[in-house]
Design an enzyme around this catalytic site. Structure first.
Site, PDB file in Angstrom:
ATOM      1  N   LYS A 284       6.566  22.803  -9.824  1.00 25.79           N
ATOM      2  CA  LYS A 284       7.893  22.445 -10.316  1.00 25.79           C
ATOM      3  C   LYS A 284       7.923  22.594 -11.829  1.00 25.79           C
ATOM      4  O   LYS A 284       7.061  22.069 -12.517  1.00 25.79           O
ATOM      5  CB  LYS A 284       8.183  20.983  -9.936  1.00 25.79           C
ATOM      6  CG  LYS A 284       9.393  20.410 -10.632  1.00 25.79           C
ATOM      7  CD  LYS A 284       9.631  18.953 -10.288  1.00 25.79           C
ATOM      8  CE  LYS A 284      10.780  18.434 -11.144  1.00 25.79           C
ATOM      9  NZ  LYS A 284      11.014  17.002 -10.987  1.00 25.79           N
TER      10      LYS A 284
ATOM     11  N   VAL B  98      10.397   7.738  -1.732  1.00 23.19           N
ATOM     12  CA  VAL B  98      11.399   8.727  -2.083  1.00 23.19           C
ATOM     13  C   VAL B  98      10.918   9.643  -3.201  1.00 23.19           C
ATOM     14  O   VAL B  98      11.415  10.719  -3.376  1.00 23.19           O
ATOM     15  CB  VAL B  98      12.743   8.114  -2.528  1.00 23.19           C
ATOM     16  CG1 VAL B  98      13.630   7.899  -1.354  1.00 23.19           C
ATOM     17  CG2 VAL B  98      12.511   6.854  -3.312  1.00 23.19           C
TER      18      VAL B  98
ATOM     19  N   PRO C  64      14.460  21.827 -18.168  1.00 21.79           N
ATOM     20  CA  PRO C  64      13.132  22.407 -17.999  1.00 21.79           C
ATOM     21  C   PRO C  64      12.002  21.537 -18.571  1.00 21.79           C
ATOM     22  O   PRO C  64      12.261  20.709 -19.441  1.00 21.79           O
ATOM     23  CB  PRO C  64      13.230  23.699 -18.820  1.00 21.79           C
ATOM     24  CG  PRO C  64      14.144  23.333 -19.948  1.00 21.79           C
ATOM     25  CD  PRO C  64      15.103  22.274 -19.425  1.00 21.79           C
TER      26      PRO C  64
ATOM     27  N   LEU D 262       8.418  -0.418  -7.402  1.00 18.81           N
ATOM     28  CA  LEU D 262       9.771  -0.940  -7.199  1.00 18.81           C
ATOM     29  C   LEU D 262       9.862  -2.443  -7.404  1.00 18.81           C
ATOM     30  O   LEU D 262      10.939  -2.972  -7.656  1.00 18.81           O
ATOM     31  CB  LEU D 262      10.262  -0.567  -5.798  1.00 18.81           C
ATOM     32  CG  LEU D 262      10.291   0.947  -5.520  1.00 18.81           C
ATOM     33  CD1 LEU D 262      10.803   1.214  -4.112  1.00 18.81           C
ATOM     34  CD2 LEU D 262      11.158   1.658  -6.542  1.00 18.81           C
TER      35      LEU D 262
ATOM     36  N   GLY E 132       0.789  -1.227   0.000  1.00 17.66           N
ATOM     37  CA  GLY E 132       0.000   0.000   0.000  1.00 17.66           C
ATOM     38  C   GLY E 132       0.820   1.274   0.000  1.00 17.66           C
ATOM     39  O   GLY E 132       0.393   2.272   0.550  1.00 17.66           O
TER      40      GLY E 132
ATOM     41  N   ALA F 124       2.774   3.175  -5.013  1.00 21.35           N
ATOM     42  CA  ALA F 124       2.386   2.315  -6.138  1.00 21.35           C
ATOM     43  C   ALA F 124       1.057   1.636  -5.860  1.00 21.35           C
ATOM     44  O   ALA F 124       0.155   1.609  -6.700  1.00 21.35           O
ATOM     45  CB  ALA F 124       3.473   1.277  -6.394  1.00 21.35           C
TER      46      ALA F 124
ATOM     47  N   ALA G 269       9.492  14.218  -5.989  1.00 22.19           N
ATOM     48  CA  ALA G 269       9.429  15.142  -7.120  1.00 22.19           C
ATOM     49  C   ALA G 269       8.762  14.412  -8.278  1.00 22.19           C
ATOM     50  O   ALA G 269       9.005  13.234  -8.497  1.00 22.19           O
ATOM     51  CB  ALA G 269      10.833  15.581  -7.524  1.00 22.19           C
TER      52      ALA G 269
END
Lengths: 528, 494
Positions: free
Chosen positions: A80, A49, A98, A339, A14, A17, A52
């Site tokens: 961002k 992790v 960019p 992962l 959970g 992902a 971003a």
């Protein structure tokens, strides 16, 4: 005549992902007979992790009907528009990759060729001056891109920095509301169908510590590196890519935010790896990715703690990984997402994207009870291409360097790289040519950003550029630069945009409040 | 380092002229001299009529060519697609167009909705959901409009032109911009130790250059004759050995599509031009009695040429690149060798080297061009594999039994299962063309995209039926191709 549909989906794990998958499947199967159950254990931590993101996430949220501002408030998000790479090509260097194209192509010839022509004519001017998201980022400015294709403000797109664990929590609410059943518990046993069954060796059920047996037609393995189903049960195998991407450790630690929040991710190369800085609304996320062969955990932790912008807010979290990819993402009736299907360091913020693209492909190719192998084959070849192309792009960052100040960089600079990548680099070095492809995340503007940013300056340019005299080009460039600078000046600061867009009080519900533009599956804003 | 200053194009047929026009346009101010050697062999190419898919419009635009002028000069016509007759049974007929079909709903492609309803709601043929096809079925044509909401915006078209006139037209364009044309017979080429062509000896003298472009057709004087680059032979996949070309007078109405008709031991492509049509019959001499040709020709001139599909292993070697049939040959279905030519020139120009000695661009070019050819091979192969029509013929039985490449097998299987088409890098054939081909040949997916079921079925059924009506009405109102063409070309000065 449709084949018998899948009736029961079991999601194992959970984290980001697991809950992204659960939310997307719940959204798709809300009104059908298909039930979805997610099993997770609070005893097992999540990695999270991937704080971003890239612009594609907006498309994911939009498909789910999630309000962007609500999502940002819930995940402490900031905007961002790119990533700054510091000390990569050489110590002291910095460039921004960019979410936007450089300049404009002219009659099918990409902008960078004209830039190269002027450069050879002695006009030395960073290509950054021709990218609005770069200029805006440098001035800490952010506003929504314009949907009017003629506006210079349509030349970029944006993503977010988010707290991934809050995002998982938010999606959990969403998924549970749409009928996903969450079961707390640890899997202690996995049973497969007998070899005499039609679907022999397919996963039949999982048994929890409590003794509960959860059977399903389709299993989604979101159990992380461990790959409880895809690897521990099905022995799918793993391709090790660490000879090209040798980093195998990371330390993550949040710190206090000091100063104004900036609308881009920072990635600073260190002696044997790199450090991320991710500005959230309330804090800054930091991490140090490094190679244990060249650096001890202690040294890595010291480097990280000495390079924080503010006071650390938690104990450092130590992570281990091996870069690579599962031989098959889809094996029998098990699909690995996240992962469990592969690991690529978050240098280009691709972790959540790779989850998203796997979910998208799964939905497109959603199987029925017959599990025709043609479906899994297509899914696997599509995912293989996605992973490999991101991999090559990441390797480029390490390999295209002049750094010789540590054993780590000496290794990376001189290592043998995949043929597919060597060919790409040579074509750019010789004639500024960027190998085009249809599938895969990073397209020409991204390759140009990293090539030029890390010091690969082509020897020649597209000969068609010679159709335009130098003086004419100079004028054209000056005008464009001027236009970009004045557009940036008129933009709101990142902080003000955040305040305005995320303020939920009714006072703000006036006409000055802008709407987020429609999302696309495109990294660069307007499609030319 | 060896700088590129002079390009020699060997061969001036359609291929040579397309190449010359493209290069002079791209390199106008670069100080590179371009010379074309016209060969006697060019004549063969000039007998052809050629289809130019919509993608060549981009090329014409880049050159600044006016469409009406091209059509007027080349006896050209508009082309909405290809009409397939007899491929799935004598009476079978379907239209494959350059345009898309239907409308996507909620990000799901139309064919999935079509597949859901086709049995229960007795939907008519798939091509009834494309205005281009509906128009082509009744020989109608008009230009698309830019207003997105209009059904007329969905039209997409290519052109048919007379090869001889088209090359003349482009020759005029290229000469006006400084390309030199010379004619002669090729005698030999001299090659240096590094394997680079230095100059070529012609009946009219020696011509030297830095870079040579082999447009000498199947003679392939430079790429094969001088440099020995072999062909990748597709005869294991395709059986046709000959192509017979003959002209027929205009039918009463100019069709707005080309056609391909499966006959007992061959198939015929027909390309309508102004006042006549150019027909090519493709056959394998093993299964075909050549005496039949006299009946077909009906006393008119017939040009009989061998045809072998395949492509050069390396179309670019040292300082020689081959285009047209010197580089490869594919049979003319909706996309032809000319479409491949246009695509390849674009890739070539992007990779044109400043330093001729550097082979890195050539490697990349060869990689993508070979990939493009391979995908076209798969696409063309599909026509034979799926041709259930002509059953009692040893020719067609043999065609159906050729080996299937794994990539094509996966592609057809996925479509059968799911109605989804895989799109590869360097692929020239658009997804919509694959779908309409497969559907036209009767490959109906077993499953549709499950997202279809989320959409309200009754509302959707109505929308689809409405769409069919709107398309039929719009096609009805369109002018006949011939009338439209006459009006369109009324004011053009040749």
């Amino acid at each position: 005549m449709q084949n018998a549909p899948i009736k029961k989906i079991v999601i194992l794990g959970g984290g980001t992902a697991g809950w992204m998958t659960a939310a997307a499947l719940a959204n798709r199967f809300a009104k059908t007979e298909c039930t979805i159950q997610l099993v997770e254990s609070e005893q097992i931590g999540t990695v999270g992790v991937g704080e971003a993101t890239i612009p594609h996430l907006r498309f994911f949220n939009e498909t789910l009907g999630i309000d962007e501002n609500e999502f940002m408030r819930r995940t402490n998000a900031t905007y961002k528009t790119g990533i700054e790479f510091i000390n990569w090509g050489r110590l002291g260097d910095a460039y921004i990759h960019p979410f936007g194209e450089y300049g404009h192509e002219i009659n099918g010839t990409s902008f960078h060729h004209f830039w190269l022509k002027l450069r050879q004519a002695g006009v030395i001017d960073p290509i950054d001056n021709y990218s609005l998201p770069i200029i805006a980022a440098k001035f800490n400015k952010f506003e929504y891109p314009d949907t009017n294709r003629r506006s210079i403000l349509s030349t970029y797109s944006y993503a977010f920095h988010i707290d991934a664990s809050l995002y998982a929590k938010y999606l959990r609410e969403y998924a549970e509301q749409k009928g996903v059943r969450r079961t707390e518990g640890k899997v202690v046993e996995v049973n497969q169908h007998k070899s005499t069954d039609e679907h022999h060796d397919f996963i039949k059920d999982v048994v929890l510590e409590s003794g509960e047996i959860i059977a399903g037609d389709l299993f989604i393995d979101c159990s992380g590196f461990y790959g409880l189903l895809i690897e521990q049960t099905l022995k799918t195998g793993y391709q090790d890519w660490s000879r090209w991407l040798p980093c195998d450790r990371a330390i993550a630690v949040p710190c206090e935010r000091t100063g104004e929040s900036f609308p881009y991710t920072k990635s600073t190369a260190h002696k044997a790896g790199w450090q991320w800085r991710i500005p959230l609304q309330h804090r800054t996320g930091n991490g140090h990715v490094y190679c244990s062969h060249y650096m001890s955990d202690d040294e890595a932790a010291n480097i990280l703690l000495n390079n924080l912008d503010g006071e650390p807010q938690a104990q450092p979290n130590f992570l281990r990984f091996k870069t690579g990819r599962r031989n098959l993402s889809w094996n029998k009736n098990c699909v690995a997402i996240g992962l469990s299907s592969g690991f690529l360091e978050p240098l280009e913020s691709t972790s959540i994207y790779l989850i998203q693209i796997a979910i998208t492909k799964l939905l497109e190719l959603f199987p029925d009870q017959s599990f025709d192998p043609v479906i899994a084959r297509e899914f696997n070849s599509a995912m293989e291409l996605e992973y490999e192309r991101v991999r090559d792009f990441l390797i480029l960052h390490y390999h295209a360097t002049e750094r010789d100040d540590s054993d780590f960089w000496n290794y990376c600079r001189t290592m043998d790289i995949p043929d597919s990548l060597r060919n790409k680099i040579e074509l750019f070095r010789h004639q500024g040519y960027v190998v085009p492809y249809e599938k895969g995340l990073f397209l020409e503007p991204s390759w140009v950003a990293v090539y030029l940013g890390q010091g690969i300056i082509p020897k020649a340019y597209d000969l068609r550029s010679n159709n335009y005299p130098v003086e004419e080009l100079k004028k054209y460039f000056e005008q464009m630069k001027e236009k970009m600078h004045s557009a940036t000046e008129a933009m709101l600061s990142h902080a003000v945009s955040l305040d305005r867009n995320l303020d939920s009080s009714s006072v703000r519900d006036d006409k000055t409040k802008k709407q987020a533009p429609p999302a696309t599956m495109n990294l660069y804003g307007r499609q030319s | 380092m060896m700088k590129l200053e002079k390009i020699v194009i060997l061969g001036g047929g359609v291929t040579g002229c397309v190449v010359a026009a493209s290069l002079i346009n791209a390199l106008a101010n670069s100080g590179i001299a371009i010379i074309v050697i016209e060969l006697a062999e060019d004549e063969a190419e000039k007998h052809e009529a050629i289809t130019l898919s919509p993608y060549t419009q981009v090329f014409h635009e880049a050159l600044g060519l006016d469409e009406a002028q091209v059509l007027a000069y080349t006896q050209g016509t508009f082309n909405l697609g290809t009409s397939f007759k007899g491929w799935s049974g004598t009476a079978s007929h379907f239209l494959q167009t350059y345009a898309g079909y239907g409308v996507d709903f909620h990000g799901v492609e139309f064919q999935h909705f079509y597949n859901k309803f086709k049995d229960t709601q007795q939907l008519t043929d798939y091509h009834h959901y494309s205005l281009s096809a509906a128009a082509a079925l009744s020989g109608k044509f008009c230009h698309p409009v830019s207003e997105n909401k209009s059904i007329l915006s969905t039209i997409n078209y290519g052109l048919n032109v007379n090869g001889k006139l088209y090359s003349k037209f482009l020759k005029k364009y290229a000469s006006a911009r400084g390309v030199t044309f010379k004619s002669g017979d090729f005698l030999s080429a001299s090659i240096n130790q590094a394997g680079f062509v230095q100059n070529i000896l012609l009946s009219c003298g020696t011509v030297s250059g830095d870079f040579f472009i082999d447009c000498s057709g199947s003679s392939a004087f430079l790429i094969e004759g001088a440099l020995g680059i072999e062909n990748v032979d597709w005869s294991g996949y395709f059986f046709n050995t000959h192509r017979a070309t003959f002209v027929r007078p205009d039918p009463e109405r100019i069709p707005s599509s080309t056609s391909v008709t499966a006959l007992k031991n061959s198939w015929v492509q027909s390309l309508p031009l102004q006042g006549y049509s150019v027909n090519s019959m493709l056959f394998c001499e093993k299964y075909f009695d050549k005496n039949e040709l006299d009946n077909i020709a009906q006393g008119t001139d017939m040009l009989l040429r061998p045809i072998a599909q395949g492509h050069r292993k390396k179309p670019w070697q040292s300082n020689v690149v081959a285009f047209g049939s010197a580089a490869g040959t594919v049979e003319p279905f909706i996309f032809s060798s000319t479409d491949v030519l246009y695509r390849n020139i674009q890739s070539f120009i992007k990779l044109l080297p400043t330093d001729i000695l550097c082979s890195i661009g050539a490697n990349e070019y060869n990689r993508t061009v070979v990939e493009t050819y391979t995908r076209v091979r798969d696409y063309n192969l599909c026509h034979y594999l799926l041709s259930a029509g002509v059953s009692d013929s040893s020719y067609w039985n043999a065609c159906r039994e050729v080996p299937v490449s794994p990539s094509l097998e996966q592609r057809i299987a996925l479509f059968k299962n799911r109605g989804k088409v895989i799109f590869h890098d360097s692929e020239m054939i658009p997804t919509a063309a694959w779908i309409s081909l497969l559907m036209g040949f009767g490959v109906m997916p077993q499953n549709y995209d499950p997202r279809v079921d989320i959409v309200d079925a009754e509302g959707l059924r109505k929308k689809i039926q409405q769409m069919r009506l709107i398309i039929a009405n719009a096609a009805e109102k369109m002018p006949y191709h011939g009338d439209y063409l006459r009006r369109y070309l009324r004011h053009v000065r040749k």
